[in-house]
Design a protein around this motif. Structure first.
Motif, PDB file in Angstrom:
ATOM      1  N   ILE A 128       9.106   6.951   4.900  1.00 23.03           N
ATOM      2  CA  ILE A 128       8.119   5.946   5.126  1.00 23.03           C
ATOM      3  C   ILE A 128       8.026   5.048   3.719  1.00 23.03           C
ATOM      4  O   ILE A 128       8.045   5.580   2.864  1.00 23.03           O
ATOM      5  CB  ILE A 128       6.765   6.664   5.234  1.00 23.03           C
ATOM      6  CG1 ILE A 128       6.727   7.553   6.523  1.00 23.03           C
ATOM      7  CG2 ILE A 128       5.482   5.800   5.161  1.00 23.03           C
ATOM      8  CD1 ILE A 128       5.433   8.549   6.481  1.00 23.03           C
ATOM      9  N   ALA A 129       8.276   3.943   3.958  1.00 20.09           N
ATOM     10  CA  ALA A 129       8.081   2.888   2.758  1.00 20.09           C
ATOM     11  C   ALA A 129       6.796   2.430   2.440  1.00 20.09           C
ATOM     12  O   ALA A 129       5.955   2.228   3.208  1.00 20.09           O
ATOM     13  CB  ALA A 129       9.183   1.636   3.060  1.00 20.09           C
ATOM     14  N   LEU A 130       6.506   2.364   1.355  1.00 20.23           N
ATOM     15  CA  LEU A 130       5.100   1.849   0.708  1.00 20.23           C
ATOM     16  C   LEU A 130       5.245   0.396   0.611  1.00 20.23           C
ATOM     17  O   LEU A 130       6.493  -0.037   0.169  1.00 20.23           O
ATOM     18  CB  LEU A 130       4.496   2.563  -0.507  1.00 20.23           C
ATOM     19  CG  LEU A 130       4.504   4.103  -0.456  1.00 20.23           C
ATOM     20  CD1 LEU A 130       4.098   4.733  -1.898  1.00 20.23           C
ATOM     21  CD2 LEU A 130       3.541   4.345   0.623  1.00 20.23           C
ATOM     22  N   ASP A 131       4.203  -0.533   0.751  1.00 19.60           N
ATOM     23  CA  ASP A 131       4.389  -1.953   0.215  1.00 19.60           C
ATOM     24  C   ASP A 131       4.292  -2.199  -1.204  1.00 19.60           C
ATOM     25  O   ASP A 131       4.252  -1.293  -2.026  1.00 19.60           O
ATOM     26  CB  ASP A 131       3.438  -2.878   1.021  1.00 19.60           C
ATOM     27  CG  ASP A 131       1.873  -2.580   0.681  1.00 19.60           C
ATOM     28  OD1 ASP A 131       1.772  -2.210  -0.295  1.00 19.60           O
ATOM     29  OD2 ASP A 131       1.069  -2.876   1.364  1.00 19.60           O
ATOM     30  N   ALA A 132       4.353  -3.252  -1.428  1.00 17.44           N
ATOM     31  CA  ALA A 132       4.458  -3.737  -2.868  1.00 17.44           C
ATOM     32  C   ALA A 132       3.141  -3.482  -3.678  1.00 17.44           C
ATOM     33  O   ALA A 132       3.427  -3.367  -5.002  1.00 17.44           O
ATOM     34  CB  ALA A 132       4.779  -5.054  -2.962  1.00 17.44           C
ATOM     35  N   ASN A 133       2.199  -3.033  -3.125  1.00 21.50           N
ATOM     36  CA  ASN A 133       0.864  -2.838  -3.799  1.00 21.50           C
ATOM     37  C   ASN A 133       0.835  -1.307  -3.498  1.00 21.50           C
ATOM     38  O   ASN A 133      -0.075  -0.649  -4.223  1.00 21.50           O
ATOM     39  CB  ASN A 133      -0.286  -3.245  -2.877  1.00 21.50           C
ATOM     40  CG  ASN A 133      -0.373  -4.899  -3.310  1.00 21.50           C
ATOM     41  OD1 ASN A 133      -0.103  -5.445  -4.303  1.00 21.50           O
ATOM     42  ND2 ASN A 133      -0.574  -5.633  -1.998  1.00 21.50           N
ATOM     43  N   GLY A 134       1.839  -0.618  -3.251  1.00 23.60           N
ATOM     44  CA  GLY A 134       1.582   0.839  -3.262  1.00 23.60           C
ATOM     45  C   GLY A 134       0.890   1.456  -1.929  1.00 23.60           C
ATOM     46  O   GLY A 134       0.794   2.795  -1.699  1.00 23.60           O
ATOM     47  N   TYR A 135       0.494   0.634  -0.995  1.00 25.00           N
ATOM     48  CA  TYR A 135       0.220   1.324   0.277  1.00 25.00           C
ATOM     49  C   TYR A 135       1.027   1.615   1.320  1.00 25.00           C
ATOM     50  O   TYR A 135       2.231   0.906   1.443  1.00 25.00           O
ATOM     51  CB  TYR A 135      -0.959   0.111   1.063  1.00 25.00           C
ATOM     52  CG  TYR A 135      -2.088   0.023  -0.233  1.00 25.00           C
ATOM     53  CD1 TYR A 135      -3.012   1.221  -0.399  1.00 25.00           C
ATOM     54  CD2 TYR A 135      -2.274  -1.111  -0.909  1.00 25.00           C
ATOM     55  CE1 TYR A 135      -4.144   0.933  -1.273  1.00 25.00           C
ATOM     56  CE2 TYR A 135      -3.200  -1.334  -1.764  1.00 25.00           C
ATOM     57  CZ  TYR A 135      -4.130  -0.196  -2.208  1.00 25.00           C
ATOM     58  OH  TYR A 135      -5.218  -0.404  -3.111  1.00 25.00           O
ATOM     59  N   VAL A 136       0.627   2.050   2.198  1.00 23.17           N
ATOM     60  CA  VAL A 136       1.730   2.681   3.275  1.00 23.17           C
ATOM     61  C   VAL A 136       1.932   1.498   4.025  1.00 23.17           C
ATOM     62  O   VAL A 136       1.121   0.630   4.385  1.00 23.17           O
ATOM     63  CB  VAL A 136       0.949   3.565   4.222  1.00 23.17           C
ATOM     64  CG1 VAL A 136       1.797   3.971   5.651  1.00 23.17           C
ATOM     65  CG2 VAL A 136       0.577   5.053   3.547  1.00 23.17           C
ATOM     66  N   SER A 137       3.540   1.119   4.374  1.00 23.69           N
ATOM     67  CA  SER A 137       3.808  -0.020   5.074  1.00 23.69           C
ATOM     68  C   SER A 137       4.290   0.668   6.698  1.00 23.69           C
ATOM     69  O   SER A 137       3.705   0.271   7.510  1.00 23.69           O
ATOM     70  CB  SER A 137       4.787  -0.730   4.331  1.00 23.69           C
ATOM     71  OG  SER A 137       5.366  -1.834   5.160  1.00 23.69           O
ATOM     72  N   GLU A 138       5.496   0.971   6.565  1.00 21.90           N
ATOM     73  CA  GLU A 138       6.394   1.443   7.805  1.00 21.90           C
ATOM     74  C   GLU A 138       7.550   2.281   7.546  1.00 21.90           C
ATOM     75  O   GLU A 138       7.726   2.399   6.458  1.00 21.90           O
ATOM     76  CB  GLU A 138       6.501  -0.045   8.484  1.00 21.90           C
ATOM     77  CG  GLU A 138       7.567  -0.702   8.022  1.00 21.90           C
ATOM     78  CD  GLU A 138       7.816  -1.958   8.799  1.00 21.90           C
ATOM     79  OE1 GLU A 138       7.548  -2.051  10.025  1.00 21.90           O
ATOM     80  OE2 GLU A 138       8.573  -2.836   8.511  1.00 21.90           O
ATOM     81  N   GLY A 139       8.014   2.868   8.698  1.00 23.19           N
ATOM     82  CA  GLY A 139       9.210   3.548   8.525  1.00 23.19           C
ATOM     83  C   GLY A 139      10.321   2.509   8.633  1.00 23.19           C
ATOM     84  O   GLY A 139      10.415   1.325   8.653  1.00 23.19           O
TER      85      GLY A 139
END
Ligand code: PPE
Length: 315
Positions: free
Chosen positions: A183-194
């Protein structure tokens, strides 16, 4: 290994599978100049039917537009028809369809504008993406050390080949550490997607999924899940999700064309909920599979029959 089908559609005509090759100096090879789709065709009792064809064609055209490929040489309707034709010509009952728009051979250099736009549509048989047991048992995943593509770098709303270099880093790292997905986090550190799936988090009966601004692909299965959840009366919200919300969730699951609806049973070795598929994922799977198997009324017109003489599924 991939089992070849007979034909691939190229710029309006069918060529043999083996003939669908490109020059090594095609723009796409050096610079990643491609946008594509992944679509499933399902075997229903009334014949093969393509799931959400219109929406996939629209996203392909949108992706192309973002990359200034304004003229594909074919209208959306023609592309949709060609996708159905690929299934017919290859006599498939169910398959995965992969339309691709690439910049081909011509000039070298970053500027793609003089290179020809080539459209290909292939199909093949594709089984369960994250393994046979994944749909029932759930998968073990990790939070990736790689960040998802940041806003205003590679546009996440475009399904571009280049985005998948980031996905590959996420996937390879997960596999190297014994997980089936990351699972990747976005540039702000929030959950993004697989690496190839959208993600949903359930807590206290409410579904949370990252908004489109969190560097996610606007998944068509994501949209289907949101629609089915609304119909089932399950509360849902598109909102930023902090990483730790994953660990304390009652359920987490993925959605995607290839992955369909796949439950997650652990993240970073922390069991999620009861450590197996939860009731919300199961309910949504049941509805989703009833639609694609043609046993639930297709009230949204999500299934496009492949053969003209075929009745629309379960009407
Ligand atoms: N996010 C990403 C990054 C992604 O690649 C996909 C699809 C999704 C979300 C879900 O979108 P949708 O299929 O419209 O619900 N990934 C495709 C590619 C998989 C591959 O390995 O290739 C897919 O599922 O077909």
């Amino acid at each position: 290994m991939l089992t070849p089908t007979e034909k691939i559609w190229h710029n309006g005509r069918f060529i043999r599978w083996e003939e669908a090759t490109i020059h090594v100096l095609s723009h796409v090879v050096s610079y990643g100049t491609s946008v594509f789709e992944g679509i499933r065709c399902y075997a229903t009792p009334s014949g093969p039917a393509v799931f959400r064809l219109r929406e996939h064609v629209r996203r392909l055209v949108d992706s192309a537009k973002i990359y200034r490929m304004e003229n594909l040489g074919f209208s959306a309707a023609q592309l949709a028809e060609a996708m159905l034709e690929v299934v017919r010509v290859n006599k498939m009952d169910s398959c995965y369809i992969r339309p691709m728009v690439i910049r081909g051979y011509g000039e070298m250099g970053v500027n793609p504008l003089k290179n020809p736009i080539e459209v290909y549509i292939a199909c093949w048989s594709w089984g369960k993406y994250l393994g046979e047991e994944a749909l029932a048992e759930g998968v073990d995943v990790c939070v990736s050390s790689w960040t998802r593509i940041a806003p205003n770098t590679l546009p996440a709303l475009a399904k571009a080949g280049a985005n998948y270099m980031n996905s590959q880093l996420v996937k390879m790292e997960a596999l190297a550490n014994g997980y089936s997905e990351g699972i990747a986090l976005d540039a702000n550190g929030y959950v993004s997607e697989g690496s190839g799936e959208n993600i949903f988090v359930v807590r206290d009966g409410k579904i949370h999924t990252p908004p489109l601004g969190a560097s996610v692909l606007p998944g068509i299965t994501r949209d289907s899940v949101l629609t089915l959840a609304r119909e089932l009366g399950i509360p849902l919200v598109e909102t930023i999700i902090p990483r730790e919300m994953l660990y304390i969730a009652d359920e987490v699951f993925f959605s995607g064309t290839a992955a369909e609806i796949t439950p997650i049973r652990s993240i970073d070795r922390i069991p999620i909920g009861k450590g197996r598929r939860g009731p919300v994922a199961e309910k949504l799977q049941k509805e989703f599979f009833a639609v694609i198997n043609g046993t639930r009324k297709d009230q949204h017109g999500w299934l496009s029959p492949v053969h003209a003489d075929q009745p629309a599924a379960a009407r």
